[in-house]
Design an enzyme around this catalytic site. Structure first.
Site, PDB file in Angstrom:
ATOM      1  CG  HIS A 113      -1.713   1.232   1.392  1.00  0.00           C
ATOM      2  ND1 HIS A 113      -2.902   1.407   0.708  1.00  0.00           N
ATOM      3  CD2 HIS A 113      -1.521   2.377   2.106  1.00  0.00           C
ATOM      4  CE1 HIS A 113      -3.404   2.586   1.001  1.00  0.00           C
ATOM      5  NE2 HIS A 113      -2.589   3.196   1.848  1.00  0.00           N
ATOM      6  CG  ASP A 130     -11.634   4.565   7.026  1.00  0.00           C
ATOM      7  OD1 ASP A 130     -11.138   5.397   7.811  1.00  0.00           O
ATOM      8  OD2 ASP A 130     -11.391   4.539   5.809  1.00  0.00           O
ATOM      9  NE  ARG A 182      -9.849  11.341  10.497  1.00  0.00           N
ATOM     10  CZ  ARG A 182      -9.035  10.573   9.750  1.00  0.00           C
ATOM     11  NH1 ARG A 182      -9.471   9.466   9.211  1.00  0.00           N
ATOM     12  NH2 ARG A 182      -7.792  10.924   9.555  1.00  0.00           N
ATOM     13  CB  SER A 227      -8.185   6.093   8.453  1.00  0.00           C
ATOM     14  OG  SER A 227      -8.644   6.193   7.141  1.00  0.00           O
ATOM     15  CE  LYS A 272      -8.857   3.273   4.133  1.00  0.00           C
ATOM     16  NZ  LYS A 272      -9.106   4.681   3.969  1.00  0.00           N
TER      17      LYS A 272
HETATM   18  N1  URA Z   1      -5.829   8.004   3.778  1.00  0.00           N
HETATM   19  C1  URA Z   1      -6.752   7.281   4.441  1.00  0.00           C
HETATM   20  O1  URA Z   1      -7.215   6.256   3.953  1.00  0.00           O
HETATM   21  N2  URA Z   1      -7.144   7.735   5.650  1.00  0.00           N
HETATM   22  C2  URA Z   1      -6.664   8.850   6.229  1.00  0.00           C
HETATM   23  O2  URA Z   1      -7.049   9.184   7.332  1.00  0.00           O
HETATM   24  C3  URA Z   1      -5.713   9.593   5.523  1.00  0.00           C
HETATM   25  C4  URA Z   1      -5.293   9.136   4.287  1.00  0.00           C
END
Ligand code: URA
Length: 433
Positions: free
Chosen positions: A82, A161, A168, A183, A187
């Site tokens: 990632h 999320d 956010r 966050s 995922k």
């Molecule tokens: N990317 C994400 O998936 N979450 C965040 O909080 C910031 C960047």
């Protein structure tokens, strides 16, 4: 649980228990907590922070808020990679076949580009016929058979999320280390891989502009990944200028193909080997970095990595002949060379501005539904630290619209700064965790 009590507890600087966090995230996902209370909680977390236990609990609660991808139908260790995102980041296209050619299974879910950063799915769709909208059954079978597949996200992974990130975004609570780490990792954990290699970018084109923040985020994410039983590594890498030279979908795919032929830009090739080594280590295919690097170099030199890309493109419905003959890709109408307005050393390239140039040309999405033009973009001919004379070639633009071209070139020239004194080249790999 009363949400009011939890907000007050966090506001007053106390820690939330795992049970409280679990209950709060479940209730929020179901719509039982209103956004105004969750916004207050996010702001309380923003100011008071979260300790390690709270951050892990929040990550796990968000990961389990929806479906969890079960990759057990794929034999062997599955490794995911990632990147926190950047400009010219075509890594997945070259790296995944490279690693798969070394016998490591890559089962990856990717997204589309939004704003100034590109997305792997858009780039892969440069191959006529290529589809990431494949079924899970196809995905599993393909990884078992050829070792690599990339699909678009179909399952409802980490819906908490998704809701929280949108909240956010509009309440000035994005840039908190615990919230970002949980966050991203929620995922990744929901995507089901056994091992995760993170590429945390830092610099003007990255989410984390400051190096120390990128290190702290990387450390936090590695701790969460390992705490959740997934072998996790992170590299902290430069995004103070675009990665490689090409920015724009087809141009980046061509650069990835060049790299698999062993003819790619030095920085991009190095990043693929560095990340690939960690993926091989995580999968137990090598004992150490130098052994892993040798395997990857051999996969490229023998042509096996390039062949793997052909297999991968073919397996997902794409025309693999474009891998052998990239000259078949459509070329934009205007090819325009931009020369240096000054003599001197290139002191800086505002990286996100270069991404915006590609966006202006039509290569990116302003909104989720925008159509993108795969053939446009730019290729940098000179990067940070290089010495140029006035009139030397700085970049080649590929455009289909004259007005957009003019606008992008104006913006491009403002992104470069020059110095009379020599400028040190930026280190690509800033550190590893
Ligand atoms: N990317 C994400 O998936 N979450 C965040 O909080 C910031 C960047």
């Amino acid at each position: 649980m009363r949400m009011y009590d939890l907000i007050m507890k966090k506001r007053n600087g106390f820690s939330l228990s795992k049970e409280e966090i679990d209950e709060m995230i479940q209730a929020y996902t179901k719509g039982e907590i209103p956004d105004y209370q969750m916004s207050a909680m996010m702001m309380a977390i923003y100011f008071r922070g979260m300790n390690e236990e709270e951050t892990l609990a929040l990550t796990m609660a968000m990961a389990h808020s929806g479906e969890m991808m079960d990759l057990s139908a794929i034999q062997g260790v599955k490794v995911d990679k990632h990147s926190t995102g950047g400009v010219g980041d075509k890594t997945s296209i070259a790296l995944t076949p490279m690693v798969a050619a070394c016998g490591v299974k890559v089962a990856k879910m990717s997204g589309r580009g939004l704003g100034h950063t590109g997305g792997t799915i858009d780039k892969l769709e440069s191959f006529p016929g290529f589809s990431t909208g494949i079924s899970e059954e196809h995905f599993f079978r393909q990884v078992n058979e050829i070792g690599v597949s990339i699909m678009g996200q179909t399952l409802d992974l980490a819906p908490a999320d998704k809701k929280l990130y949108a909240l956010r975004d509009v309440t000035a609570t994005v840039d908190n280390m615990s919230l970002i780490a949980s966050s991203i990792m929620s995922k990744k954990l929901a995507s089901g891989a056994d091992a995760i290699v993170l590429d945390v970018k830092t610099g003007s084109g990255a989410f984390m502009k400051q190096e120390e923040d990128a290190f702290a985020l990387a450390k936090e994410m590695v701790r969460i990944g390992n705490g959740a039983g997934r072998k996790t590594y992170a590299l902290i890498t430069d995004m103070d200028q675009p990665l490689g030279n090409a920015v724009g979908n087809i141009l980046e795919v061509k650069e990835a193909i060049d790299t698999l032929r062993g003819e790619g830009p030095e920085d991009f090739t190095e990043l693929c080997f560095a990340l690939g080594s960690k993926m091989l280590l995580a999968a137990g295919k090598a004992e150490n970095d130098s052994e892993a690097r040798k395997l990857l170099q051999e996969a490229v030199a023998s042509g096996r990595a390039l062949d793997k890309l052909k297999e991968f493109v073919h397996a997902q419905g794409g025309d693999e002949n474009y891998v052998s003959h990239p000259e078949q890709f459509p070329v934009a109408k205007y090819i325009y060379q931009v020369s240096s307005p000054e003599e001197g050393y290139i002191a800086g390239i505002t990286c996100d501005e270069i991404g915006i140039c590609s966006l202006i040309l039509g290569g990116g999405r302003e909104t989720k539904d925008s159509e993108i033009d795969l053939s446009v973009g730019l290729v940098l001919e000179q990067k940070k630290g290089a010495y140029v004379k006035k009139g030397d070639l700085l970049a080649t633009f590929h455009a289909n619209d004259e007005q957009k071209l003019q606008c992008a070139v104006e913006r491009f020239l403002k992104a470069y700064t020059f110095s009379k004194e020599p400028v040190e080249k930026e280190k690509l790999i800033k550190g590893m965790i």
